[in-house]
Design a protein around this motif. Structure first.
Motif, PDB file in Angstrom:
ATOM      1  N   GLY A  87     -25.724 -24.520  94.255  1.00 25.76           N
ATOM      2  CA  GLY A  87     -26.178 -23.679  94.732  1.00 25.76           C
ATOM      3  C   GLY A  87     -25.278 -22.969  95.467  1.00 25.76           C
ATOM      4  N   SER A  88     -25.031 -22.871  95.859  1.00 23.63           N
ATOM      5  CA  SER A  88     -24.079 -21.971  96.751  1.00 23.63           C
ATOM      6  C   SER A  88     -23.387 -20.767  96.492  1.00 23.63           C
ATOM      7  CB  SER A  88     -22.768 -23.008  97.650  1.00 23.63           C
ATOM      8  OG  SER A  88     -21.867 -22.688  97.136  1.00 23.63           O
ATOM      9  N   ASP A  89     -23.893 -20.771  95.240  1.00 12.39           N
ATOM     10  CA  ASP A  89     -23.329 -19.075  95.123  1.00 12.39           C
ATOM     11  C   ASP A  89     -24.591 -17.364  95.439  1.00 12.39           C
ATOM     12  OD1 ASP A  89     -25.431 -19.255  93.603  1.00 12.39           O
ATOM     13  OD2 ASP A  89     -24.908 -19.492  91.488  1.00 12.39           O
ATOM     14  N   GLY A  90     -25.235 -18.233  96.139  1.00 14.72           N
ATOM     15  CA  GLY A  90     -26.415 -16.968  96.827  1.00 14.72           C
ATOM     16  C   GLY A  90     -27.008 -16.585  95.925  1.00 14.72           C
ATOM     17  N   GLY A  91     -27.182 -17.135  94.601  1.00  5.32           N
ATOM     18  CA  GLY A  91     -28.282 -16.341  93.553  1.00  5.32           C
ATOM     19  C   GLY A  91     -29.194 -17.711  93.788  1.00  5.32           C
ATOM     20  N   GLY A  92     -30.702 -16.630  93.529  1.00  8.64           N
ATOM     21  CA  GLY A  92     -31.869 -17.901  93.200  1.00  8.64           C
ATOM     22  C   GLY A  92     -32.213 -18.258  91.974  1.00  8.64           C
ATOM     23  N   SER A  93     -31.296 -18.579  90.762  1.00 10.08           N
ATOM     24  CA  SER A  93     -31.533 -18.934  89.575  1.00 10.08           C
ATOM     25  C   SER A  93     -30.409 -20.072  89.323  1.00 10.08           C
ATOM     26  CB  SER A  93     -31.299 -17.940  88.896  1.00 10.08           C
ATOM     27  OG  SER A  93     -29.898 -17.145  88.646  1.00 10.08           O
ATOM     28  N   GLY A  94     -30.898 -19.913  88.013  1.00  3.47           N
ATOM     29  CA  GLY A  94     -30.089 -21.476  87.591  1.00  3.47           C
ATOM     30  C   GLY A  94     -31.091 -22.870  88.280  1.00  3.47           C
ATOM     31  N   VAL A  95     -29.988 -23.713  87.617  1.00  2.00           N
ATOM     32  CA  VAL A  95     -30.871 -25.318  87.619  1.00  2.00           C
ATOM     33  C   VAL A  95     -31.025 -25.605  89.217  1.00  2.00           C
ATOM     34  CG1 VAL A  95     -30.718 -27.621  86.959  1.00  2.00           C
ATOM     35  CG2 VAL A  95     -29.416 -26.092  85.667  1.00  2.00           C
ATOM     36  N   ALA A  96     -30.195 -24.905  90.276  1.00  2.00           N
ATOM     37  CA  ALA A  96     -30.663 -25.474  91.925  1.00  2.00           C
ATOM     38  C   ALA A  96     -31.393 -24.559  92.210  1.00  2.00           C
ATOM     39  CB  ALA A  96     -29.408 -25.232  92.559  1.00  2.00           C
ATOM     40  N   GLY A  97     -31.686 -23.529  91.881  1.00  2.00           N
ATOM     41  CA  GLY A  97     -32.791 -22.767  92.030  1.00  2.00           C
ATOM     42  C   GLY A  97     -34.089 -22.929  91.672  1.00  2.00           C
ATOM     43  N   VAL A  98     -34.215 -23.433  90.411  1.00  2.00           N
ATOM     44  CA  VAL A  98     -35.735 -23.527  90.429  1.00  2.00           C
ATOM     45  C   VAL A  98     -36.190 -24.456  90.169  1.00  2.00           C
ATOM     46  CG1 VAL A  98     -36.978 -24.481  87.875  1.00  2.00           C
ATOM     47  CG2 VAL A  98     -34.853 -22.141  87.694  1.00  2.00           C
ATOM     48  N   ALA A  99     -34.818 -25.588  90.921  1.00  2.00           N
ATOM     49  CA  ALA A  99     -35.584 -26.861  91.011  1.00  2.00           C
ATOM     50  C   ALA A  99     -36.084 -27.057  91.864  1.00  2.00           C
ATOM     51  CB  ALA A  99     -34.005 -28.563  90.496  1.00  2.00           C
ATOM     52  N   GLY A 100     -35.191 -26.043  93.058  1.00  2.00           N
ATOM     53  CA  GLY A 100     -34.936 -25.966  94.623  1.00  2.00           C
ATOM     54  C   GLY A 100     -36.553 -25.482  94.823  1.00  2.00           C
ATOM     55  N   TRP A 101     -36.788 -24.931  94.082  1.00  2.00           N
ATOM     56  CA  TRP A 101     -37.968 -24.306  94.174  1.00  2.00           C
ATOM     57  C   TRP A 101     -39.170 -24.951  93.940  1.00  2.00           C
ATOM     58  CZ3 TRP A 101     -39.946 -19.546  96.901  1.00  2.00           C
ATOM     59  CH2 TRP A 101     -38.646 -18.710  97.510  1.00  2.00           C
ATOM     60  N   ILE A 102     -39.238 -25.510  93.142  1.00  2.00           N
ATOM     61  CA  ILE A 102     -39.955 -26.688  92.648  1.00  2.00           C
ATOM     62  C   ILE A 102     -40.812 -28.126  93.374  1.00  2.00           C
ATOM     63  CG2 ILE A 102     -41.309 -28.452  91.030  1.00  2.00           C
ATOM     64  CD1 ILE A 102     -39.511 -26.540  88.703  1.00  2.00           C
ATOM     65  N   THR A 103     -39.316 -28.277  94.072  1.00  2.00           N
ATOM     66  CA  THR A 103     -39.329 -29.303  94.805  1.00  2.00           C
ATOM     67  C   THR A 103     -39.430 -28.998  96.556  1.00  2.00           C
ATOM     68  OG1 THR A 103     -36.711 -30.557  94.176  1.00  2.00           O
ATOM     69  CG2 THR A 103     -37.950 -30.649  96.435  1.00  2.00           C
ATOM     70  N   ALA A 104     -39.753 -27.423  96.458  1.00  2.00           N
ATOM     71  CA  ALA A 104     -39.882 -27.020  98.212  1.00  2.00           C
ATOM     72  C   ALA A 104     -41.699 -26.980  97.620  1.00  2.00           C
ATOM     73  CB  ALA A 104     -39.462 -25.487  98.430  1.00  2.00           C
ATOM     74  N   ALA A 105     -42.348 -26.066  96.554  1.00  2.00           N
ATOM     75  CA  ALA A 105     -44.063 -26.311  96.583  1.00  2.00           C
ATOM     76  C   ALA A 105     -44.506 -27.947  95.858  1.00  2.00           C
ATOM     77  CB  ALA A 105     -43.748 -26.191  94.656  1.00  2.00           C
ATOM     78  N   LEU A 119     -37.379 -26.619 102.939  1.00  2.00           N
ATOM     79  CA  LEU A 119     -36.031 -25.873 103.122  1.00  2.00           C
ATOM     80  C   LEU A 119     -34.790 -25.966 102.977  1.00  2.00           C
ATOM     81  CD1 LEU A 119     -37.161 -25.531 106.975  1.00  2.00           C
ATOM     82  CD2 LEU A 119     -37.367 -23.761 105.699  1.00  2.00           C
ATOM     83  N   LEU A 120     -34.311 -27.238 102.274  1.00  2.00           N
ATOM     84  CA  LEU A 120     -33.010 -26.968 101.765  1.00  2.00           C
ATOM     85  C   LEU A 120     -33.094 -26.792  99.902  1.00  2.00           C
ATOM     86  CD1 LEU A 120     -32.215 -30.967 102.724  1.00  2.00           C
ATOM     87  CD2 LEU A 120     -31.459 -29.005 103.452  1.00  2.00           C
ATOM     88  N   GLY A 121     -34.692 -26.483  99.677  1.00  2.00           N
ATOM     89  CA  GLY A 121     -34.756 -25.998  98.343  1.00  2.00           C
ATOM     90  C   GLY A 121     -35.351 -25.094  98.479  1.00  2.00           C
ATOM     91  N   LEU A 122     -35.461 -24.121  98.741  1.00  2.00           N
ATOM     92  CA  LEU A 122     -35.847 -22.333  99.626  1.00  2.00           C
ATOM     93  C   LEU A 122     -33.982 -22.120  99.623  1.00  2.00           C
ATOM     94  CD1 LEU A 122     -39.283 -22.547 101.117  1.00  2.00           C
ATOM     95  CD2 LEU A 122     -38.505 -21.625  98.769  1.00  2.00           C
ATOM     96  N   LEU A 123     -33.687 -22.838 100.346  1.00  2.00           N
ATOM     97  CA  LEU A 123     -32.524 -22.396 101.007  1.00  2.00           C
ATOM     98  C   LEU A 123     -30.785 -22.392 100.229  1.00  2.00           C
ATOM     99  CD1 LEU A 123     -33.401 -22.071 104.833  1.00  2.00           C
ATOM    100  CD2 LEU A 123     -33.855 -20.359 103.316  1.00  2.00           C
ATOM    101  N   ALA A 124     -30.891 -23.461  99.771  1.00  2.00           N
ATOM    102  CA  ALA A 124     -29.439 -23.831  99.594  1.00  2.00           C
ATOM    103  C   ALA A 124     -29.164 -22.930  98.134  1.00  2.00           C
ATOM    104  CB  ALA A 124     -29.783 -25.276  99.161  1.00  2.00           C
ATOM    105  N   PRO A 125     -30.506 -22.043  97.050  1.00  2.00           N
ATOM    106  CA  PRO A 125     -30.091 -21.762  96.228  1.00  2.00           C
ATOM    107  C   PRO A 125     -29.322 -20.482  96.839  1.00  2.00           C
ATOM    108  CG  PRO A 125     -31.826 -23.051  95.912  1.00  2.00           C
ATOM    109  CD  PRO A 125     -31.276 -23.532  97.106  1.00  2.00           C
ATOM    110  N   PHE A 126     -29.704 -20.044  97.590  1.00  2.00           N
ATOM    111  CA  PHE A 126     -29.054 -18.135  98.163  1.00  2.00           C
ATOM    112  C   PHE A 126     -27.629 -18.176  98.308  1.00  2.00           C
ATOM    113  CE2 PHE A 126     -33.855 -18.369  97.093  1.00  2.00           C
ATOM    114  CZ  PHE A 126     -33.422 -17.000  96.165  1.00  2.00           C
ATOM    115  N   GLY A 127     -27.596 -19.497  99.439  1.00  2.00           N
ATOM    116  CA  GLY A 127     -25.904 -19.577  99.691  1.00  2.00           C
ATOM    117  C   GLY A 127     -26.616 -19.638 101.159  1.00  2.00           C
ATOM    118  N   LEU A 128     -27.121 -20.312 101.722  1.00  2.00           N
ATOM    119  CA  LEU A 128     -27.425 -19.874 103.608  1.00  2.00           C
ATOM    120  C   LEU A 128     -26.912 -21.159 103.889  1.00  2.00           C
ATOM    121  CD1 LEU A 128     -31.184 -18.176 103.209  1.00  2.00           C
ATOM    122  CD2 LEU A 128     -28.831 -17.102 103.941  1.00  2.00           C
TER     123      LEU A 128
END
Length: 321
Positions: free
Chosen positions: A107-125, A23-32
């Protein structure tokens, strides 16, 4: 099957840790989630701490823990080995995600792109893959009909999501950042996990036996087969590990405890947290919901092992398995 505490703790703690990590990997990159580095560090420490504690606990179940590394080489044929490989592999993207989110604060810019976004999605998967591999260790054992069915991986994944969502809601409440969406997520995950567990119990109660004493001995054409005398004067290894017996009344009581502690109480407390708003009361209710679920999942996991019947028990007097 003998319900070993080390495995019960492993599957419960690691499942909750991977659920929170996903959940952290999915939600943090989107600024939630809160942008505070302290929150990110605390949340990641809790998730990874539960994972590491669970993995270390699983080593206590091995006869030769110092040889545990050898299990990683059998990933082509063993779900246990695949679980170990996935568990180790998850730490790499989780580390990259932690640095990008907590240290670099990307990971707080509200976007899912970038290093945090990619790493977060891979971590969640990878977290989901690891939990699935854990479930398949049991679901792949055909001699145990309570395990060899699709409900086992569904239940493991749903319980991991539920405990992770409840922990996340409790963390947000503890720092005064509780949100309606986190309570709703907790409620939805509880409902999903409850439905999955009830489905698993219903399947175990209605599925036909894998084998009976008649089919196991090949004497069914003669008539009903029953044990005249025990093959051993005392319990052997098979009976200790695969012949565990739990009374029907005891099992019914534990199922009630599981329904109340793991599902009904967390759902009620999460709903109370949603209604209470974003104050101290909401945070307290969310924390109590996570604590109740932890106890309930331990009871559920104990039953998961105690109610499983291996077909080898047919040669020790069991009528069916």
């Amino acid at each position: 099957m003998h319900p070993a505490f080390s495995i019960i703790f492993f599957t419960s703690a690691a499942g909750a840790g991977y659920g929170l990590l996903a959940l952290l990997g999915l939600l943090a990159p989107f600024g939630l989630l809160p942008a505070s580095p302290l929150f990110g560090l605390t949340a990641l420490a809790l998730a990874l701490g539960l994972v590491v504690a669970g993995l270390l606990s699983s080593l206590a179940h091995l006869g030769r823990p110092e040889r545990a590394w050898r299990a990683l080489s059998q990933w082509r044929s063993s779900w246990l080995s695949r679980e170990g490989v996935a568990a180790v592999a998850t730490f790499l993207p989780a580390g990259v995600f932690a640095i990008a989110w907590v240290v670099l604060a990307t990971g707080s810019d509200g976007g899912g792109s970038g290093v945090a976004g990619v790493a977060g999605w891979i971590t969640a998967a990878m977290a989901a893959v690891t939990v699935y591999c854990t479930a398949m260790i049991y679901a792949s054992l055909k001699p145990i009909r309570q395990w060899a069915n699709p409900w086992v991986p569904r239940t493991y994944l749903a319980l991991s999501l539920m405990t992770g969502a409840l922990l996340l809601n409790a963390l947000l409440g503890a720092v005064g950042q509780a949100a309606d969406w986190s309570s709703l997520l907790a409620l939805a995950s509880v409902a999903l996990a409850w439905a999955a567990k009830e489905g698993h119990w219903r399947h175990c109660a209605t599925a036909r036996p894998v084998s009976t004493a008649e089919t196991a001995t090949g004497l069914g054409h003669i008539g009903r087969v029953r044990l005249l005398d025990a093959p051993h004067s005392e319990d052997n290894y098979l009976l200790k590990e695969m012949g565990f017996r739990v009374g029907r009344r005891h099992a019914a009581r534990l199922r009630l405890i599981t329904r109340l502690a793991a599902f009904a109480l967390p759902a009620a407390l999460s709903l109370g947290a949603l209604v209470a708003g974003h104050g101290a009361l909401s945070g307290t209710l969310a924390l109590l919901a996570a604590a109740a679920a932890a106890l309930g999942v331990i009871a559920e996991r104990w039953l998961f092992f105690a109610e499983a019947k291996h077909t080898v028990t047919l040669f020790y007097g069991a009528g069916e398995a």
